[in-house]
Each structure stands twice: as C-alpha cells, then as structure tokens.
Design a protein around this motif. Structure first.
Motif, PDB file in Angstrom:
ATOM      1  N   ASN A 176       0.859  -1.194   0.000  1.00  0.00           N
ATOM      2  CA  ASN A 176       0.000   0.000   0.000  1.00  0.00           C
ATOM      3  C   ASN A 176       0.892   1.239   0.000  1.00  0.00           C
ATOM      4  N   LEU A 237      -6.584  -3.484   1.176  1.00  0.00           N
ATOM      5  CA  LEU A 237      -5.437  -2.878   1.857  1.00  0.00           C
ATOM      6  C   LEU A 237      -4.986  -3.687   3.061  1.00  0.00           C
ATOM      7  N   THR A 243       2.896  -1.011   4.205  1.00  0.00           N
ATOM      8  CA  THR A 243       2.358   0.266   3.733  1.00  0.00           C
ATOM      9  C   THR A 243       3.467   1.305   3.754  1.00  0.00           C
ATOM     10  N   GLY A 254      -2.030   7.044   7.856  1.00  0.00           N
ATOM     11  CA  GLY A 254      -1.245   5.816   7.887  1.00  0.00           C
ATOM     12  C   GLY A 254      -1.398   5.078   9.202  1.00  0.00           C
ATOM     13  N   GLU A 258      -2.895   1.291   9.717  1.00  0.00           N
ATOM     14  CA  GLU A 258      -2.165   0.248  10.438  1.00  0.00           C
ATOM     15  C   GLU A 258      -2.987  -0.285  11.611  1.00  0.00           C
ATOM     16  N   SER A 265       3.681  -0.156   8.800  1.00  0.00           N
ATOM     17  CA  SER A 265       3.875   1.054   7.996  1.00  0.00           C
ATOM     18  C   SER A 265       5.319   1.515   8.029  1.00  0.00           C
TER      19      SER A 265
END
Length: 465
Positions: A176, A237, A243, A254, A258, A265
C-alpha cells in the motif's frame, strides 16, 4: 528546530494557499469513477474547477450542492441528500465524496449525518461508496484537505481486520502506498516503476497519475473520473505486506490504516534528495527481500555526480521558498543538502512537520510576507507555484516553479521531483537558473586615468580655443 511564526495580519495580501475543499477534491480525483461534490455555493465549486483545469489542462468532474441564501439560513440537508442521489442515478459513480466549504461549515452542516440519511432513504444505491469530509476553507490548505479526505476514506471504507477476515501478508507482493499531494502525476509514475523493480505490486492511494495524466481515452465524454485507484482495491489494503506513507501530512491516515489492518507502515517525510531516497530504497529491499537492482545503483551514482557538478552554483545560494508544509520541508532539505541557505520560508498553513524543519524560522503567511523577507535577506532564487512568478520579477531573481497551481507553463504537473533521477534533474534545473541569471554582477569600473576617446579629446580642445 524551526520557530513557527503565526499570522499577525488581518488579511492576506497576494494569498499563497489554496483551499481545503480543493485538496479534498484532488484526493477524490485519484480514484476510478469518482465524483467530488462540494457542499456550498456554486461559486466555490466553479473557482476550484478553474484552478484544476488550468493546472492539469484536463476536464475535471466536480459537482456542487448549490447552496443559496435560503438554504444557507434554513438548512441545506436536502441539497446534500438529493445531490448524492442525483449523481448516483445519472453518473453511476463508484465513489462520491462530499466535501464541506466555509459556507456549509459556518451554517452548521453535518454531512456525516446527511450521508447516513441518504443510506436510509435510498438503499438501492448501497453499491456506491459515499464519504463525507469536513474541509472548511477558512483554515488549512490543499495539503490538509487532501489528508483529511484520505483519512475519512480509510475510516469509512477499510474495515477492521477481525471483521473483514483480512490478514497482513496474504498478498505477499502487494504494498500500500499513501501519497501526499506534493507528488505529481510524474512522481507517481516514477514511484510505481521504482516499486515494481523490486517485484512488488503497489496500490497507490490516491493515484492521480492514472486519472489526471493527460492521456486520451476512447470515451468521448465521462461524467466521472477515468482511471485512478479502483475502489475495489481499497478493500484489499488489509492483506498487503506493508504500507509506505509518503508525506508527513498523511501520517495520521497511515496510523489509522495500520490500526485497522495490522499492516506495518514505513513513514517518509518526503522523497527529495539522496538521503530520503536511500531510506526508501532500503525499505523496499527489506520488504521485498530482493537486492537493490543495478539500474537503481547506477541512478544513485548519477545523482552523486550531479551533486558534485552543481554544488559550485548552489553552495551558499540564498533561497526563498513558499509552499504547503510537506513540500516546503522537502525543498528545505534538498537545497540545504547542497549547501544553500534558506533565508525565507513561507508556509500556506501550520503543520507539526514545520517545527522539525532545519531552519531558524518559518512564517505562516502569504506572498507579501515572502517578498518582504526575500528582499530583506537578499534572496538570490525563489521556489514556488505560478503565483510567485510576479514576486520573483519584482525582486529581480529567478524562480523555480513547483507546487500547485502551475498555470503559466505546459506540463508542470508531469514534472518528476522524486527518486534519484528526479532529484538529479531538480539540481540541474536549480543550477541552470543560477547560471543563466546574473547575480550581484560587479559593475564595470572606469578609471579616471584611462585615455579618453578621440572624439572627447577633440571636443575639449575646441572648447579651450
């Protein structure tokens, strides 16, 4: 640590910032078959549309609830509900994003409640994703409105992992990528290619490189966006391996992603300069468990050579910069990394990243503030959007056009700034501006002892006689 100097004026003179609803609309335009709808007067939407058309030189789908005097006083809930219904019925979108304006916020609109009422009243449009975002234009800027839209989209459409049954890493090659509005369509194409070189599959959120890239399509007309991230990808996702969050403005979004999905992330303030791109490449190598490709190592070596070639022009250069917080921070790191001095830094709005920026102070202000500071500190180069060109002309210094909007050049929205190659070209552009523009030239000195031209000597003799 920078000292953030807040606004002290009662008005904006030559404004720098563009509004939050425009930022939210830009985020929405990065999704396939999407339609932004601004909850406000027709003029608010028309103004935003002009900015987008002049910058991207593309037809822009944008709708309005058309609030008038009566609905501003008595309430405009029906405008929102019926507006969503009309778009869903006539345009068959995959996503409708309802964005408030200053008028709607002052009136006291609750667009989140309006979306719930729409769902209850028109269940036949359950297949259309509808996201409500509060984006008053009397605060923030494009960047904050964009970040709010991405946050609300994740909040509305990405379910908890326990509820959805998703598990991080189910899609071993998927990554992502949440991207800040400072990344151009050209940047996003470069970023996609870079990630794919590590045998990873990026899901970019939002992806304006596909919907606003200036490509011709077979369709003569479409009432919604063509290209961009499909809404179906949003539901996957939670199965990605990692990510990437690019831009400090999206760190909150973000963190939400998560928290919802459990997907780890990796955060990056920006992707300008050698150090920032090294961090990205190392993260991709770690995620993919693939060695860095030789072509990327060559691009890094080319950037190092460009840094050697340009440091004579950029070292000790006095630079003035005006931009939204993420891009301002990125440019400050880029030019300071080459030995330049940032003598004036103007941000369109406040943001936490500004306090960590390595300059003495940053002013939250307008282009008048930029011009005054640049003149006071004898700036030699200016970086900003097309609105800063007039300031640069008055100051008598060159300008590097960057940011939003760029309406006085063709293809500005496609310029690549990120990655080793993008950074290399940015350094070349900066150095060329310095070379091709005279700075503090030494005036020609005429000695009093120099022999006068023959014509002047004859004149003197005639006078004496």
């Amino acid at each position: 640590m920078a000292e953030v100097l807040k606004r002290s004026k009662a008005l904006s003179v030559n404004p720098l910032k563009a509004s939050q609803p425009m930022g939210g609309s830009l985020a929405c335009l990065g999704f396939d078959r999407a339609m932004p709808m601004l909850h406000g007067s027709q003029g608010c939407t028309a103004f935003a549309k002009v900015f987008f058309v002049r910058h991207f030189r593309e037809p822009i789908p944008l709708q309005t609830t058309a609030m008038d005097q009566a609905s501003s006083v008595l309430g405009a809930d029906e405008n929102v509900i019926e507006g969503i219904k009309a778009i869903a019925e006539k345009s068959n979108p995959a996503l409708v994003m309802v964005l408030t304006t200053g008028l709607a916020e002052t009136q006291g609109a609750d667009v989140h409640r309006n979306v719930r009422e729409f769902r209850e009243k028109y269940p036949q449009y359950a297949h259309v994703a509808v996201v409500a975002v509060n984006t008053p234009d009397f605060t923030g800027c494009v960047e904050s409105g964009y970040a709010a839209a991405v946050y609300e989209l994740i909040n509305a459409l990405v379910p908890e992992a326990a509820v959805a049954g998703t598990k991080p890493g189910n899609r071993q090659r998927q990554v992502n990528v949440l991207v800040s509005p400072m990344l151009t369509p050209g940047d996003l194409e470069t970023l996609r290619h870079l990630i794919e070189q590590f045998n990873l599959r990026p899901v970019i959120l939002p992806d304006i490189s596909d919907s606003l890239d200036g490509s011709l399509t077979e369709d003569e007309f479409s009432p919604v966006t063509i290209g961009g991230t499909p809404i179906s990808e949003v539901y996957t996702l939670g199965e990605a391996k990692a990510t990437l969050v690019i831009g400090a403005s999206l760190f909150k979004a973000g963190e939400l992603l998560e928290q919802r999905t459990g997907v780890p992330s990796h955060h990056f303030d920006h992707l300008y300069g050698l150090q920032a791109n090294d961090a990205l490449i190392m993260a991709l190598a770690e995620i993919s468990e693939v060695p860095v490709p030789a072509v990327i190592e060559r691009q890094r070596a080319q950037l190092q050579d460009a840094m050697l070639d340009t440091h004579f022009m950029l070292g000790q250069l006095r630079v003035a910069i005006a931009a939204d917080p993420d891009q301002l921070n990125a440019f400050i790191h880029l030019v300071q990394g080459m030995g330049a001095e940032v003598v004036a830094a103007i941000s369109a709005a406040n943001a936490p990243i500004l306090a960590t920026t390595p300059v003495a102070s940053i002013k939250i202000g307008d282009l008048e503030d930029l011009e005054l500071l640049a003149k006071e500190h004898k700036a030699q180069l200016l970086i900003g959007n097309s609105h800063t060109v007039a300031s640069a002309e008055r100051l008598g210094i060159p300008v590097l056009r960057a940011g939003f909007p760029l309406y006085d050049i063709i293809g500005g929205y496609q310029k690549t700034w990120i990655g080793y190659r993008g950074t290399r070209q940015a350094l070349f552009d900066l150095a060329n501006l310095v070379i091709n523009f005279a700075h503090e030239e030494i005036e020609v000195y005429h000695s009093i002892y120099a022999q006068k031209p023959e014509s002047e000597r004859n004149t003197s003799s005639a006078t004496c006689h």
